[in-house]
Structure formats: structure tokens, C-alpha cells
Design a protein around this motif. Structure first.
Motif, PDB file in Angstrom:
ATOM      1  N   THR A 184       0.872  -1.172   0.000  1.00 41.55           N
ATOM      2  CA  THR A 184       0.000   0.000   0.000  1.00 41.55           C
ATOM      3  C   THR A 184       0.904   1.216   0.000  1.00 41.55           C
ATOM      4  OG1 THR A 184      -1.598  -1.244   1.316  1.00 41.55           O
ATOM      5  CG2 THR A 184      -1.953   1.119   1.114  1.00 41.55           C
ATOM      6  N   ILE A 185       0.993   1.870  -1.154  1.00 41.19           N
ATOM      7  CA  ILE A 185       2.072   2.826  -1.370  1.00 41.19           C
ATOM      8  C   ILE A 185       1.673   4.266  -1.112  1.00 41.19           C
ATOM      9  CG2 ILE A 185       1.726   3.231  -3.856  1.00 41.19           C
ATOM     10  CD1 ILE A 185       4.850   2.637  -4.042  1.00 41.19           C
ATOM     11  N   THR A 186       0.378   4.587  -1.269  1.00 39.01           N
ATOM     12  CA  THR A 186      -0.087   5.952  -1.005  1.00 39.01           C
ATOM     13  C   THR A 186      -1.605   5.958  -1.015  1.00 39.01           C
ATOM     14  OG1 THR A 186       0.239   8.294  -1.589  1.00 39.01           O
ATOM     15  CG2 THR A 186      -0.098   6.751  -3.414  1.00 39.01           C
ATOM     16  N   TRP A 187      -2.184   7.157  -0.905  1.00 37.98           N
ATOM     17  CA  TRP A 187      -3.633   7.288  -0.899  1.00 37.98           C
ATOM     18  C   TRP A 187      -4.003   8.632  -1.495  1.00 37.98           C
ATOM     19  CZ3 TRP A 187      -6.196  10.112   3.499  1.00 37.98           C
ATOM     20  CH2 TRP A 187      -5.277  10.744   4.337  1.00 37.98           C
ATOM     21  N   ALA A 188      -5.276   8.789  -1.815  1.00 40.26           N
ATOM     22  CA  ALA A 188      -5.745  10.005  -2.471  1.00 40.26           C
ATOM     23  C   ALA A 188      -6.955  10.554  -1.739  1.00 40.26           C
ATOM     24  CB  ALA A 188      -6.115   9.726  -3.928  1.00 40.26           C
ATOM     25  N   ILE A 189      -7.058  11.873  -1.712  1.00 37.73           N
ATOM     26  CA  ILE A 189      -8.250  12.531  -1.183  1.00 37.73           C
ATOM     27  C   ILE A 189      -8.868  13.369  -2.292  1.00 37.73           C
ATOM     28  CG2 ILE A 189      -7.482  12.564   1.211  1.00 37.73           C
ATOM     29  CD1 ILE A 189      -6.706  15.515   0.826  1.00 37.73           C
ATOM     30  N   SER A 190     -10.164  13.602  -2.159  1.00 37.79           N
ATOM     31  CA  SER A 190     -10.900  14.378  -3.154  1.00 37.79           C
ATOM     32  C   SER A 190     -11.502  15.608  -2.478  1.00 37.79           C
ATOM     33  CB  SER A 190     -11.996  13.520  -3.790  1.00 37.79           C
ATOM     34  OG  SER A 190     -12.708  14.250  -4.761  1.00 37.79           O
ATOM     35  N   PRO A 191     -10.777  16.722  -2.478  1.00 40.88           N
ATOM     36  CA  PRO A 191     -11.306  17.927  -1.834  1.00 40.88           C
ATOM     37  C   PRO A 191     -12.440  18.526  -2.667  1.00 40.88           C
ATOM     38  CG  PRO A 191      -9.260  18.426  -2.960  1.00 40.88           C
ATOM     39  CD  PRO A 191      -9.459  16.946  -3.082  1.00 40.88           C
ATOM     40  N   ALA A 206       5.963  16.608  -3.796  1.00 41.94           N
ATOM     41  CA  ALA A 206       5.159  15.781  -2.906  1.00 41.94           C
ATOM     42  C   ALA A 206       6.052  14.986  -1.950  1.00 41.94           C
ATOM     43  CB  ALA A 206       4.288  14.836  -3.721  1.00 41.94           C
ATOM     44  N   HIS A 207       5.573  14.743  -0.745  1.00 47.33           N
ATOM     45  CA  HIS A 207       6.386  14.047   0.252  1.00 47.33           C
ATOM     46  C   HIS A 207       6.676  12.621  -0.219  1.00 47.33           C
ATOM     47  CE1 HIS A 207       7.692  12.475   4.158  1.00 47.33           C
ATOM     48  NE2 HIS A 207       8.013  13.719   4.406  1.00 47.33           N
ATOM     49  N   PRO A 208       7.937  12.170  -0.170  1.00 49.67           N
ATOM     50  CA  PRO A 208       8.306  10.872  -0.761  1.00 49.67           C
ATOM     51  C   PRO A 208       7.778   9.663   0.008  1.00 49.67           C
ATOM     52  CG  PRO A 208      10.193  11.853   0.370  1.00 49.67           C
ATOM     53  CD  PRO A 208       9.123  12.896   0.342  1.00 49.67           C
ATOM     54  N   SER A 209       7.298   9.839   1.217  1.00 47.67           N
ATOM     55  CA  SER A 209       6.841   8.687   2.005  1.00 47.67           C
ATOM     56  C   SER A 209       5.559   8.068   1.473  1.00 47.67           C
ATOM     57  CB  SER A 209       6.598   9.120   3.461  1.00 47.67           C
ATOM     58  OG  SER A 209       5.487   9.999   3.531  1.00 47.67           O
ATOM     59  N   GLY A 210       4.748   8.848   0.736  1.00 48.24           N
ATOM     60  CA  GLY A 210       3.441   8.381   0.308  1.00 48.24           C
ATOM     61  C   GLY A 210       2.376   8.521   1.378  1.00 48.24           C
ATOM     62  N   LEU A 211       2.774   8.954   2.578  1.00 51.20           N
ATOM     63  CA  LEU A 211       1.821   9.085   3.676  1.00 51.20           C
ATOM     64  C   LEU A 211       0.939  10.321   3.541  1.00 51.20           C
ATOM     65  CD1 LEU A 211       4.093   8.095   6.702  1.00 51.20           C
ATOM     66  CD2 LEU A 211       2.599   6.636   5.333  1.00 51.20           C
ATOM     67  N   VAL A 212       1.441  11.331   2.841  1.00 51.09           N
ATOM     68  CA  VAL A 212       0.641  12.529   2.581  1.00 51.09           C
ATOM     69  C   VAL A 212      -0.098  12.281   1.268  1.00 51.09           C
ATOM     70  CG1 VAL A 212       0.653  15.029   2.303  1.00 51.09           C
ATOM     71  CG2 VAL A 212       2.397  13.918   3.719  1.00 51.09           C
ATOM     72  N   PRO A 213      -1.409  12.332   1.256  1.00 52.37           N
ATOM     73  CA  PRO A 213      -2.145  11.917   0.059  1.00 52.37           C
ATOM     74  C   PRO A 213      -1.969  12.881  -1.101  1.00 52.37           C
ATOM     75  CG  PRO A 213      -3.640  12.942   1.608  1.00 52.37           C
ATOM     76  CD  PRO A 213      -2.328  12.791   2.318  1.00 52.37           C
ATOM     77  N   PHE A 214      -2.111  12.350  -2.317  1.00 55.52           N
ATOM     78  CA  PHE A 214      -2.243  13.247  -3.452  1.00 55.52           C
ATOM     79  C   PHE A 214      -3.707  13.647  -3.564  1.00 55.52           C
ATOM     80  CE2 PHE A 214      -2.473   8.944  -5.233  1.00 55.52           C
ATOM     81  CZ  PHE A 214      -3.498   8.999  -6.157  1.00 55.52           C
ATOM     82  N   LEU A 215      -3.969  14.718  -4.298  1.00 56.22           N
ATOM     83  CA  LEU A 215      -5.312  15.276  -4.418  1.00 56.22           C
ATOM     84  C   LEU A 215      -5.857  14.951  -5.800  1.00 56.22           C
ATOM     85  CD1 LEU A 215      -3.923  16.789  -2.065  1.00 56.22           C
ATOM     86  CD2 LEU A 215      -5.176  18.835  -2.734  1.00 56.22           C
ATOM     87  N   ILE A 216      -7.148  14.640  -5.874  1.00 56.33           N
ATOM     88  CA  ILE A 216      -7.732  14.218  -7.141  1.00 56.33           C
ATOM     89  C   ILE A 216      -9.106  14.849  -7.335  1.00 56.33           C
ATOM     90  CG2 ILE A 216      -8.819  12.129  -6.176  1.00 56.33           C
ATOM     91  CD1 ILE A 216      -7.912  10.671  -8.785  1.00 56.33           C
TER      92      ILE A 216
END
Length: 210
Positions: free
Chosen positions: A85-92, A135-145
Motif C-alpha cells: 500500500t504505497i499511497t492514498w488520495a483525497i478528493s477535496p 510531494a512528500h516521498p513517504s506516500g503518507l501525505v495523500p495526493f489530491l484528485i
């Protein structure tokens, strides 16, 4: 049970072998992920499972039907030793406003760029997301979509394994928390090696993936 972020869009389970990881998910949960589609030109394809509501799990790996792209495949799937599980996404509610606000708070989630893929039924999905070196390399901070006018993947009748819990670890959790706040979300964090884990409800009982 840990709270699930309200704006969670999807989790990304990346793998160097999509078929094997999908088979393992099916064996462990009793639920077979649905084909999502190919990312043309990027050398990857995905399979999807609903996590309940407007949330889903993306299992992404190399697409054997595409030739190797000139650049590394998304999420460096070829270099992974196994599924993760490498990262996650949020939808603002407003992607551009959320990016501007994050930068004002001291975190740059990256440039916004368009993406697309075609579903097996021929429907072309188009979306925009944040991506890039800042973007933070850890993948813990989500990308935005932002899915724009495209139908959300969770609305396509996916097989479901409802999300029960989402958590993560980091060597220095206090470094990550302000970055999560900058993109107006949160994630339960404990001290440890970098990682994200989630637990889903399945016909075979709760199952946890890391």
C-alpha cells in the motif's frame, strides 16, 4: 477503530505482478477485484474494489499488453519487491483551491495534471491530480484528485470490501502531521517504519493489507 478520513477517495496498492496480487486478494477476501483499465502510455493497468461509499481500492501494476514506457512506470511498480500500500488520495471539494491553501500552509503537493484511462466497457475517464517532485516521498501525505464530470470509479458497480480501518506509521510522525493538516486531512500515525495498512470487511472476516 481508527477514523477514516472524510475526503478519502482511494487507496493505492501497487505491485510488480498485478495478476498475482489480484489472485492473492481474491483468495484472502473471497472477493474478486474488477478490471479497471489501462493507463495508455504509462505501462500500467489496474483492478478495483469498492471500499464503501465513494471510496475504492486501486490495485495497480505493470500492463503486460503495453510495451515498456520510456519513463519509470507510476509508483515505480517495477522496482517493488512485492505488493505494498504505497499511497492514498483525497478528493477535496475544490482541487485548485486546496492546492493553493496547502502551499500557503507551507506544503506543495505538486503540479495539477490531467490523466485518463478507458474502462473495459469503453467509457473514457478523465481526471486531474497533483503529482510531482515536491510531494512528500513517504506516500503518507495523500495526493489530491478531482474526477470532474467523469463517473467516479466507485459508482460502476464494483465488488465491495467495506473499509474498516486505515492507519500508518512513520519514523517521525510529528514531521508528517503538519503536512496532512496542510491538505486538510488526517491519518492515524504511530512511530515505526514508513507504511500504510488498511483493514476491510469481507465474506471471510476482516482482512488487513499493508
Amino acid at each position: 477503530m481508527n477514523a477514516i478520513p472524510a475526503t478519502l477517495d482511494h487507496l493505492v496498492l501497487a505491485t510488480p505482478d498485478l495478476a498475482a496480487t489480484v489472485a492473492d486478494f481474491t483468495r484472502r477476501t473471497g472477493v474478486a477485484p474488477a478490471p479497471g483499465g489501462a493507463h495508455v502510455g504509462l505501462g500500467t493497468r489496474n483492478q478495483l474494489v469498492s471500499l464503501g461509499g465513494a471510496r475504492y481500492l486501486e490495485i495497480i501494476g505493470p500492463d503486460p499488453e503495453q510495451s515498456a514506457p520510456g519513463l519509470p512506470r507510476p509508483f515505480d511498480v517495477d522496482r517493488l519487491p512485492g505488493p505494498r500500500t504505497i499511497t492514498w488520495a483525497i478528493s477535496p471539494p475544490d482541487l485548485d483551491a486546496a492546492v493553493t491553501a496547502a502551499r500557503a500552509r507551507g506544503y506543495d503537493p505538486g503540479a495539477v495534471r490531467p490523466m485518463s484511462r478507458r474502462r473495459p466497457d469503453g467509457t473514457l475517464l478523465r481526471w486531474r491530480l497533483t503529482d510531482g517532485d515536491p510531494a512528500h516521498p513517504s506516500g503518507l501525505v495523500p495526493f489530491l484528485i478531482d474526477w470532474g464530470s467523469s463517473p467516479h470509479p466507485s459508482a460502476s458497480g464494483l465488488p465491495a470490501t467495506p473499509l474498516l480501518e486505515l492507519s500508518a506509521s512513520a519514523p517521525e510522525p510529528e514531521e508528517i502531521r503538519p503536512l496532512l493538516a496542510a491538505v486538510a486531512t488526517e491519518l492515524p500515525l504511530v512511530r515505526g517504519p514508513v507504511g500504510i495498512s488498511f483493514t476491510v470487511d469481507t465474506p471471510r472476516g476482516p482482512v488487513t493489507f499493508g
